[in-house]
Design an enzyme around this catalytic site. Sequence first.
Site, PDB file in Angstrom:
ATOM      1  N   SER A  82     -10.583 -64.504  10.050  1.00  0.00           N
ATOM      2  CA  SER A  82     -10.513 -63.873   8.732  1.00  0.00           C
ATOM      3  C   SER A  82     -11.451 -64.624   7.793  1.00  0.00           C
ATOM      4  O   SER A  82     -11.760 -65.801   8.029  1.00  0.00           O
ATOM      5  CB  SER A  82      -9.083 -63.958   8.192  1.00  0.00           C
ATOM      6  N   TYR A 135      -0.816 -68.244   6.954  1.00  0.00           N
ATOM      7  CA  TYR A 135      -1.901 -67.395   7.465  1.00  0.00           C
ATOM      8  C   TYR A 135      -3.227 -68.145   7.388  1.00  0.00           C
ATOM      9  O   TYR A 135      -3.998 -68.200   8.358  1.00  0.00           O
ATOM     10  CB  TYR A 135      -1.950 -66.116   6.633  1.00  0.00           C
TER      11      TYR A 135
HETATM   12  P1  NAD Z   1      -2.197 -54.330  11.876  1.00  0.00           P
HETATM   13  O1  NAD Z   1      -0.885 -54.702  11.310  1.00  0.00           O
HETATM   14  O2  NAD Z   1      -2.759 -52.985  11.609  1.00  0.00           O
HETATM   15  O3  NAD Z   1      -2.189 -54.556  13.446  1.00  0.00           O
HETATM   16  C1  NAD Z   1      -1.702 -55.730  14.016  1.00  0.00           C
HETATM   17  C2  NAD Z   1      -1.164 -55.405  15.397  1.00  0.00           C
HETATM   18  O4  NAD Z   1      -0.728 -56.649  15.979  1.00  0.00           O
HETATM   19  C3  NAD Z   1       0.056 -54.465  15.366  1.00  0.00           C
HETATM   20  O5  NAD Z   1      -0.112 -53.436  16.339  1.00  0.00           O
HETATM   21  C4  NAD Z   1       1.229 -55.386  15.727  1.00  0.00           C
HETATM   22  O6  NAD Z   1       2.271 -54.722  16.429  1.00  0.00           O
HETATM   23  C5  NAD Z   1       0.525 -56.425  16.605  1.00  0.00           C
HETATM   24  N1  NAD Z   1       1.254 -57.685  16.649  1.00  0.00           N
HETATM   25  C6  NAD Z   1       1.794 -58.372  15.601  1.00  0.00           C
HETATM   26  N2  NAD Z   1       2.418 -59.473  16.051  1.00  0.00           N
HETATM   27  C7  NAD Z   1       2.260 -59.498  17.403  1.00  0.00           C
HETATM   28  C8  NAD Z   1       2.681 -60.379  18.429  1.00  0.00           C
HETATM   29  N3  NAD Z   1       3.413 -61.457  18.147  1.00  0.00           N
HETATM   30  N4  NAD Z   1       2.343 -60.092  19.711  1.00  0.00           N
HETATM   31  C9  NAD Z   1       1.632 -58.978  20.012  1.00  0.00           C
HETATM   32  N5  NAD Z   1       1.215 -58.103  19.081  1.00  0.00           N
HETATM   33  C10 NAD Z   1       1.534 -58.356  17.789  1.00  0.00           C
HETATM   34  O7  NAD Z   1      -3.211 -55.475  11.384  1.00  0.00           O
HETATM   35  P2  NAD Z   1      -4.798 -55.544  11.230  1.00  0.00           P
HETATM   36  O8  NAD Z   1      -5.113 -55.515   9.798  1.00  0.00           O
HETATM   37  O9  NAD Z   1      -5.468 -54.603  12.175  1.00  0.00           O
HETATM   38  O10 NAD Z   1      -5.034 -57.057  11.697  1.00  0.00           O
HETATM   39  C11 NAD Z   1      -5.531 -57.400  12.973  1.00  0.00           C
HETATM   40  C12 NAD Z   1      -6.075 -58.822  12.914  1.00  0.00           C
HETATM   41  O11 NAD Z   1      -7.150 -58.868  11.976  1.00  0.00           O
HETATM   42  C13 NAD Z   1      -5.063 -59.870  12.445  1.00  0.00           C
HETATM   43  O12 NAD Z   1      -5.235 -61.055  13.187  1.00  0.00           O
HETATM   44  C14 NAD Z   1      -5.431 -60.075  10.994  1.00  0.00           C
HETATM   45  O13 NAD Z   1      -5.066 -61.345  10.545  1.00  0.00           O
HETATM   46  C15 NAD Z   1      -6.935 -59.927  11.081  1.00  0.00           C
HETATM   47  N6  NAD Z   1      -7.569 -59.613   9.789  1.00  0.00           N
HETATM   48  C16 NAD Z   1      -7.192 -58.512   9.111  1.00  0.00           C
HETATM   49  C17 NAD Z   1      -7.807 -58.233   7.892  1.00  0.00           C
HETATM   50  C18 NAD Z   1      -7.419 -57.036   7.080  1.00  0.00           C
HETATM   51  O14 NAD Z   1      -7.816 -57.002   5.914  1.00  0.00           O
HETATM   52  N7  NAD Z   1      -6.736 -56.056   7.632  1.00  0.00           N
HETATM   53  C19 NAD Z   1      -8.800 -59.082   7.386  1.00  0.00           C
HETATM   54  C20 NAD Z   1      -9.154 -60.200   8.133  1.00  0.00           C
HETATM   55  C21 NAD Z   1      -8.534 -60.443   9.340  1.00  0.00           C
END
Ligand code: NAD
Length: 257
Positions: free
Chosen positions: A139, A152
Amino acid sequence: MNGKTALITGGASGIGYAIAEAFARAGANFVIADLDPAAAEAALKKLQTIGPAGAFVAGDVSSPQDTHRMVDATIARFGRLDVLVNNAGLQFVSPVVEFPEERWNQLIGVILTGTFLCTKYALPHMISRKWGRVINIASLHGQVASPFKAAYISAKHGVLGFTKVVALEVAAHNITCNAICPAYVRTPLVEKQIEDQARRHGISPDEVVSKIMLEPAAIRRLLEPEEVAAMALYLCSDAASGITGAALNIDLGWTAH
Ligand code: NAD
C-alpha cells in the site's frame, strides 16, 4: 502467461479479483484463496467466461495449516505454482490508545504473517522450476503514515521489508519478489471507509474522497482495481525480469511532495 499458474489470496473481491481477471485474460490458470466462499464462488463463475480454468480454496492466510493447504491444492489441481499474489487484507481504524490488541494481532496476522506463510510454502515450487514471481499488494501506507491506522500501516511497512529479503534470497533461482503500493482504490474495502466518513463528517461521499482521503494526492481520484492488476501483470512479464525487491507506487502523486 499461457501455461502458468497463479495463486491469488483475497481473490474473491476488489484488487485480487481484478488480478485474477487480468491473469485469466493473459492465459494463466489461477487459484483464488479466500475466507469468503460465497464471494469466491461468484467470482469464479464470472471468471469462467474469460479464460483458462480457475479454482477456489477456502482458508485464512494467517493460519499455517490453511496456507499450506492453499499451496498444496494449487499443485494438486494444476501441477505447478509460478506466481503468488499476496493480496488478502483488511483495515481497522482507531487511535493507538484505544486500539484493541486482538485487532492489532489480527491485522498483523493477515497482512504480514499471511504474506510470510504463503511465500514460505510457495517458494519451493518456484525454486524447483527455476522461475517465479511473488507480488505483494502492499500500500501507499507501506511508505507513509496516516493517523488511526497503526496496525495496517505497521504491517504494510513490514511487507516492504519482507519483499526485499525474499528478493535477495531467491534472485539466483530466477524468482523476483516485488511490492505494489497503491493509494486508494475503488473496492468494497474503501467504499465502506467512504460511507463511514461521510456519515461521521456529514458530507457527501465525493467530498470524502477529494477533501479528506486524497487531500495529499496530486491526482484527486480513486484508482480502479484494473490499474493495480495491470502492474501485477507487467511484473509477470519478461520485460520486468530485472525488477526485484522494489516497492512500485501507484500513488496519484501522493509521495511527490
Ligand atoms: P477487499 O475487501 O475488496 O478484498 C479483500 C479480500 O481479502 C476479500 O475477498 C476478503 O474475503 C479476503 N480476505 C480478508 N482476510 C482474509 C484472510 N485472513 N484470508 C484470506 N482471505 C482474506 O479489499 P481490497 O481493497 O481489494 O484490498 C486488497 C489488498 O489491497 C489488501 O491487502 C489491501 O490492504 C490492499 N490495498 C487496498 C487499497 C484500497 O484502497 N482498496 C489500497 C492499497 C492497498
